[in-house]
Design a protein around this motif. Structure first.
Motif, PDB file in Angstrom:
ATOM      1  N   PHE A 191       0.810  -1.228   0.000  1.00 17.17           N
ATOM      2  CA  PHE A 191       0.000   0.000   0.000  1.00 17.17           C
ATOM      3  C   PHE A 191       0.847   1.283   0.000  1.00 17.17           C
ATOM      4  O   PHE A 191       0.315   2.386   0.002  1.00 17.17           O
ATOM      5  CB  PHE A 191      -0.918   0.011   1.235  1.00 17.17           C
ATOM      6  CG  PHE A 191      -1.888  -1.141   1.268  1.00 17.17           C
ATOM      7  CD1 PHE A 191      -3.134  -1.036   0.655  1.00 17.17           C
ATOM      8  CD2 PHE A 191      -1.572  -2.335   1.910  1.00 17.17           C
ATOM      9  CE1 PHE A 191      -4.031  -2.094   0.682  1.00 17.17           C
ATOM     10  CE2 PHE A 191      -2.464  -3.395   1.938  1.00 17.17           C
ATOM     11  CZ  PHE A 191      -3.698  -3.279   1.323  1.00 17.17           C
ATOM     12  N   TRP A 208      -6.337  -1.813 -10.322  1.00 13.26           N
ATOM     13  CA  TRP A 208      -6.990  -2.811  -9.477  1.00 13.26           C
ATOM     14  C   TRP A 208      -8.256  -2.216  -8.869  1.00 13.26           C
ATOM     15  O   TRP A 208      -8.253  -1.068  -8.408  1.00 13.26           O
ATOM     16  CB  TRP A 208      -6.023  -3.187  -8.347  1.00 13.26           C
ATOM     17  CG  TRP A 208      -6.517  -4.162  -7.302  1.00 13.26           C
ATOM     18  CD1 TRP A 208      -6.300  -5.506  -7.275  1.00 13.26           C
ATOM     19  CD2 TRP A 208      -7.264  -3.869  -6.109  1.00 13.26           C
ATOM     20  NE1 TRP A 208      -6.858  -6.070  -6.142  1.00 13.26           N
ATOM     21  CE2 TRP A 208      -7.459  -5.078  -5.408  1.00 13.26           C
ATOM     22  CE3 TRP A 208      -7.795  -2.696  -5.553  1.00 13.26           C
ATOM     23  CZ2 TRP A 208      -8.153  -5.169  -4.196  1.00 13.26           C
ATOM     24  CZ3 TRP A 208      -8.486  -2.791  -4.343  1.00 13.26           C
ATOM     25  CH2 TRP A 208      -8.661  -4.009  -3.676  1.00 13.26           C
ATOM     26  N   ASP A 222     -10.984  -7.705  -8.349  1.00  8.93           N
ATOM     27  CA  ASP A 222     -10.740  -8.624  -7.238  1.00  8.93           C
ATOM     28  C   ASP A 222     -12.028  -8.892  -6.457  1.00  8.93           C
ATOM     29  O   ASP A 222     -13.020  -8.156  -6.571  1.00  8.93           O
ATOM     30  CB  ASP A 222      -9.683  -8.010  -6.306  1.00  8.93           C
ATOM     31  CG  ASP A 222      -8.797  -9.057  -5.645  1.00  8.93           C
ATOM     32  OD1 ASP A 222      -9.218 -10.221  -5.549  1.00  8.93           O
ATOM     33  OD2 ASP A 222      -7.681  -8.693  -5.214  1.00  8.93           O
ATOM     34  N   LYS A 273      -7.955  -5.052 -13.110  1.00  8.32           N
ATOM     35  CA  LYS A 273      -7.865  -6.265 -12.281  1.00  8.32           C
ATOM     36  C   LYS A 273      -9.030  -6.193 -11.311  1.00  8.32           C
ATOM     37  O   LYS A 273      -9.075  -5.310 -10.455  1.00  8.32           O
ATOM     38  CB  LYS A 273      -6.527  -6.290 -11.538  1.00  8.32           C
ATOM     39  CG  LYS A 273      -6.379  -7.428 -10.537  1.00  8.32           C
ATOM     40  CD  LYS A 273      -4.976  -7.415  -9.903  1.00  8.32           C
ATOM     41  CE  LYS A 273      -4.820  -8.474  -8.822  1.00  8.32           C
ATOM     42  NZ  LYS A 273      -3.487  -8.421  -8.189  1.00  8.32           N
TER      43      LYS A 273
HETATM   44  C1  GLA Z   1      -5.801  -9.981  -3.343  1.00 13.47           C
HETATM   45  C2  GLA Z   1      -5.163 -10.307  -4.684  1.00 13.47           C
HETATM   46  C3  GLA Z   1      -3.747  -9.790  -4.723  1.00 13.47           C
HETATM   47  C4  GLA Z   1      -3.718  -8.315  -4.451  1.00 13.47           C
HETATM   48  C5  GLA Z   1      -4.417  -8.014  -3.136  1.00 13.47           C
HETATM   49  C6  GLA Z   1      -4.569  -6.536  -2.921  1.00 13.47           C
HETATM   50  O1  GLA Z   1      -5.219 -10.727  -2.326  1.00 13.47           O
HETATM   51  O2  GLA Z   1      -5.213 -11.683  -4.934  1.00 13.47           O
HETATM   52  O3  GLA Z   1      -3.162 -10.077  -5.980  1.00 13.47           O
HETATM   53  O4  GLA Z   1      -4.361  -7.630  -5.497  1.00 13.47           O
HETATM   54  O5  GLA Z   1      -5.706  -8.599  -3.067  1.00 13.47           O
HETATM   55  O6  GLA Z   1      -5.159  -6.246  -1.725  1.00 13.47           O
END
Ligand code: GLA
Length: 741
Positions: free
Chosen positions: A345, A418, A486, A484
């Protein structure tokens, strides 16, 4: 469709009189409905009682007329009733419950009048040719007593031997009907024995295989996690017939649910020793109230079958996925540098500027900014706060994402970002403003997974919000080139402040997610998106219609990755496997890079800290990768040497015309003197063609012992093999094979 008229003579018990036998000779019509693909057949038959049964599943017969004789040669009757199975329903193509059935049902309902019985009789069927390759069979079934109907759909892909099967349930009763179970598919298989290969896992431990003989009773593979549903178990599985299939031999079925939430697959070895597979949405806490006239469409259950082992089955599935299912399945993928493991971070604009330079220096296409770029009142400086507040953090990024995207463009690289838009930290403005948007029990303590909760995607307002996160990123930065996406938390305390009917939540969550993804894809059809879920917590072919790649695991230790990627590859092509070189483990940079090259290559390392040679190696590796990646993405994959059985793992990709290939080899056993003592037999080549083999991806200063001037016939390489000379001094060897002219 051919109709076969015949006399049905039922053998009866010993005391049956001749009169009784004659009485049972009836003129009846049976209808045989074969679903044939290039090599296989699923054969359904309507019996004289209008029940639809599965009479055959496997390699197709040369003469389709003979399917009619299949049941006659099986004598698996229950002894005491002579002819049947007590119910006449064991081989049902969609097993109803509450009437004659005694086994696991595909469907269970409570009618508007409270009655729990269901029987489903054949009404009609229809075959539509969608293209030269794809056909859709539908079979309408109706209850003779209630105005209740199920249509079974079988979408068959001829060349790849793949079938997607689902059902549509509806009724016109006087009130609502409750669907207590509502499977997508109900298969019925015959063999001497059945062997199940299933997968389990956890964070960092995805796709751990277990293979066992299926015993009588029911084996269930399921999940009840709601979101990040595959954390402990994905729905993909294999069933081998007679004995466990090997890479190149044996009869094997692959199955998978196309559903990103709770699923349930029941495998029931029945009293006749046949295997019933019932797959669908998990009905756990999910009784569904269906209004009159409303359709309930189940997600598809996907399956393929091969009589040539696991390798052939996987190539069929991979080819099908590229051709029909994946977003941009025939396209390419971007190489990238991610900052997650190098900064976590802790970054600001100047640090990111440096990383943009590193992206360029490395020679990859894109820089991917990971978690930590957002939230102000509760800044996202660790995973305890900020999730849900998708405004740039003013301290870290005073000029916002848009300026970084521009800077990247000026540097000649692309920029990706992300997001985790389905989730919220209680420490966030979003939670303070919209507590009713959060899935949680109103009267109970909250319970967290990674300090966060799941947003209620059944609520259209939440869907709008989630869509707007993506939309506003693109509105502000049209040059944004990659997302990305998540999804780190499971659903605890399942309760929606929006829904009237709480038992619809798990289903409506997934439907809501798909609605958002539909909108994202309608507006941004081409942008590459990674499907991530704290690793491989959500990988399935329904979600993958919207994503261009998935993140197999946060575990990037390359030795572990060899095993994880190996198992995923049975079900998914390398094209969509996002593999990053990180600092996990003790393997040298070459080993780590070689493993990551077996898919979509990325880096997540502090490039500025690489030694001169390591940096040079990575730069050269990216260039080399760009020359062979299309073979990895679009070629046929052959598993040559299994890391679970041998000291060397070996995987090969060959282009469709068998002129070029890449072979990855790794030492996976570091005991004394281990290595590739025997040649490794190559596969997928043309026996008549001549090939040369050269080692690529060499570390600076290393000279390969492989003589690239020598030429071998495909016949030699597939019968005798080739030795990559893997040993303790050469733990990772990448070979390129080319036709020599
Ligand atoms: C998850 C994803 C990681 C990363 C973290 C960020 O664990 O799998 O690749 O992006 O979140 O918090």
């Amino acid at each position: 469709m051919k109709k076969i008229y015949k006399y049905i003579i039922s053998p009866t018990c010993i005391l049956t009189s001749l009169f009784a036998v004659l009485a049972q000779i009836t003129f009846a019509q049976t209808v045989t409905i074969p679903v044939e693909t290039a090599n296989n057949a699923l054969v359904l038959q309507v019996d004289k009682g209008k029940d639809v049964n599965t009479v055959y599943f496997g390699t197709k017969l040369a003469n389709a007329a003979e399917y009619d004789q299949v049941t006659g040669v099986y004598k698996q009757f229950c002894v005491c009733n002579g002819t049947g199975d007590y119910t006449g329903l064991l081989s049902s193509a969609y097993t109803p419950s509450g009437s004659r059935n005694l086994a696991e049902p595909a469907i269970t309902v409570t009618h508007a009048d409270g009655n729990n019985s269901l029987d489903l009789k054949y009404v009609s069927h229809n075959v539509t040719k969608i293209s030269d390759d794809v056909s859709l069979l539908s079979i309408v079934l109706k209850d003779p007593v209630y105005d209740f109907e199920v249509t079974l759909y079988y979408k068959s892909y001829f060349k790849n031997d793949v079938i997607e099967q689902w059902s549509v349930i509806k009724h016109h009763e006087k009130g609502n009907v409750t669907l207590n179970k509502f499977a997508s598919a109900n298969l019925y298989l015959k063999a001497k024995s059945f062997w199940l290969r299933q997968y389990h896992g956890d964070w960092g431990k995805e796709m751990q295989p277990e293979e066992t003989r299926i015993t009588h009773g029911i084996k269930t593979i399921d999940t009840k996690l709601g979101a990040r549903a595959n954390l402990f178990e994905p729905s993909v599985f294999m069933v081998s017939f007679d004995k466990p299939a090997t890479e190149d031999e044996g009869n094997v079925l692959y199955g998978a649910m196309e559903w990103s939430g709770n699923f349930r697959v029941d495998l029931e070895l029945d009293p006749l020793d046949n295997l019933k597979i019932i797959a669908g949405i998990n009905n756990f806490a999910s009784a569904y109230t269906l209004k009159p006239g409303e359709d309930f469409t189940t997600p598809a259950f996907l399956y393929t079958f091969s009589d040539k082992g696991k390798g052939d089955a996987s190539r069929k599935l991979q080819s099908w996925a590229r051709n029909y299912k994946l977003m941009d399945g025939k396209g390419s993928r971007l190489t990238l540098l991610n900052n997650w493991e190098s900064t976590f971070f802790d970054f600001n604009e100047s640090r990111l500027s440096g990383l943009l330079q590193d992206t360029k220096k490395l020679g990859v296409d894109l820089f991917l900014l990971d978690d930590g770029w957002f939230a102000n009142k509760y800044p996202r400086n660790d995973d305890h706060a900020g999730l849900g507040d998708w405004q740039e953090n003013r301290k870290k990024l005073p000029n916002g994402i848009a300026s970084l995207v521009k800077e990247a463009q000026n540097d000649g690289v692309k920029f990706g970002i992300w997001i985790e838009p389905e989730m919220v930290n209680p420490k966030s403005r979003l939670y303070e403003t919209h507590p009713d948007w959060v899935i949680k029990q109103p009267k109970r303590d909250e319970y967290y997974y990674r300090n966060q909760l799941v947003l209620d995607l059944s609520n259209p307002q939440v869907q709008d919000f989630v869509f707007s996160i993506v939309d506003s990123l693109f509105i502000k930065s049209p040059g944004l080139a990659y997302i990305k996406w998540d999804c780190n938390a499971v659903i605890y305390n399942a309760y929606s402040a929006h829904l009237q009917n709480q038992s619809h939540l798990y289903i409506e969550y997934v439907r809501g997610l798909y609605k958002v993804l539909e909108r994202v894809r309608a507006k941004y059809p081409a942008v590459p998106m990674m499907l991530c879920s704290g690793g491989g917590g959500r990988v399935d072919y329904a979600a993958l219609q919207y994503f261009t790649e998935f993140w197999p695991s946060d575990n990037t230790e390359p030795m572990e990755r060899i095993f994880i990627q190996w198992e995923y590859s049975y079900f998914y092509p390398a094209l969509i496997s996002a593999n990053h070189v990180t600092d996990w483990g003790k393997q040298p940079i070459k080993f780590r890079t070689d493993v990551a090259m077996m898919g979509r290559l990325g880096f997540d390392i502090p490039v500025s800290k690489l030694s001169g040679n390591d940096l040079q190696f990575c730069q050269e590796a990216v260039k080399t990768y760009n020359t062979v990646k299309q073979i990895i993405f679009q070629g046929e994959q052959y598993r040559l040497s299994d890391p679970r059985e041998q000291s060397v793992a070996s995987v090969m990709y060959v282009d469709s015309v068998k002129t070029s290939g890449v072979i990855f080899n790794y030492l996976v056993n570091n005991r004394f003197d281990e290595g590739s003592k025997l040649p490794i037999r190559l596969k997928g080549l043309d026996p008549v063609k001549k090939y040369t083999i050269k080692e690529i991806n060499l570390y600076p200063g290393i000279v390969s012992p492989i003589d690239s001037a020598k030429s071998y016939s495909g016949d030699f390489l597939m019968r005798i093999g080739f030795n990559p000379e893997v040993n303790a001094g050469r733990t990772s060897v990448v070979l390129q094979i080319n036709e020599s002219r």
